[in-house]
Motif scaffolding. Structure first.
Motif, PDB file in Angstrom:
ATOM      1  N   LYS A  51       0.855  -1.182   0.000  1.00 10.19           N
ATOM      2  CA  LYS A  51       0.000   0.000   0.000  1.00 10.19           C
ATOM      3  C   LYS A  51       0.896   1.238   0.000  1.00 10.19           C
ATOM      4  O   LYS A  51       1.986   1.227   0.575  1.00 10.19           O
ATOM      5  N   TRP A  78      -1.838   1.039  -4.419  1.00 10.30           N
ATOM      6  CA  TRP A  78      -0.918  -0.098  -4.239  1.00 10.30           C
ATOM      7  C   TRP A  78       0.132  -0.104  -5.343  1.00 10.30           C
ATOM      8  O   TRP A  78      -0.161   0.202  -6.498  1.00 10.30           O
ATOM      9  N   SER A  99       3.637   1.124   4.158  1.00  5.97           N
ATOM     10  CA  SER A  99       2.397   0.384   3.931  1.00  5.97           C
ATOM     11  C   SER A  99       1.751  -0.010   5.253  1.00  5.97           C
ATOM     12  O   SER A  99       0.544   0.192   5.463  1.00  5.97           O
TER      13      SER A  99
END
Length: 119
Positions: A51, A78, A99
């Motif tokens: 992410k 992403w 992320s």
């Protein structure tokens, strides 16, 4: 970066778990039940989906040949990062941390507090 190093770094995050919900080919790392990293163990060239802040995602794709829009993921949020290409290992580790932090920030206060106690 070797896949084992990626796995160790992902699991070193507070509250991180590992699962195989999509079958034996894809390692999924979660925190608070939410995915923050996915790695396909069967690809000839190992890679991980992470992410990422949308603006930063675009910058990374422009800076590194081995960063692409997330494979089978929301391409705005992403990235797929090659582990054996032009992205240095310290950058991959920092992107895992990024992320993880994005996913933790989206968790409820109760779950974040539980993760804090899991240290």
């Amino acid at each position: 970066m070797h896949l084992d190093d990626l796995r160790d770094h992902c699991l070193a995050q507070p509250g991180a778990t590992e699962d195989l919900p999509f079958g034996p080919d894809t390692l999924v790392f979660k925190v608070g039940g939410k995915m923050f990293a996915l790695a396909n163990v069967e690809w000839a060239e190992p890679a991980v989906n992470l992410k990422c802040d949308p603006e930063r995602a675009v910058e990374l794709r422009e800076a590194y040949a081995d960063v692409a829009p997330g494979y089978h993921m929301n391409k705005t949020h992403w990235n797929t990062v090659g582990l054996r290409g032009d992205v240095p290992g310290d950058v991959v580790r920092e992107l895992v941390d990024h992320s993880y932090a994005l996913v933790v920030a989206g968790l409820s206060a109760r779950v974040r507090a539980e993760i804090g106690r899991a240290n």
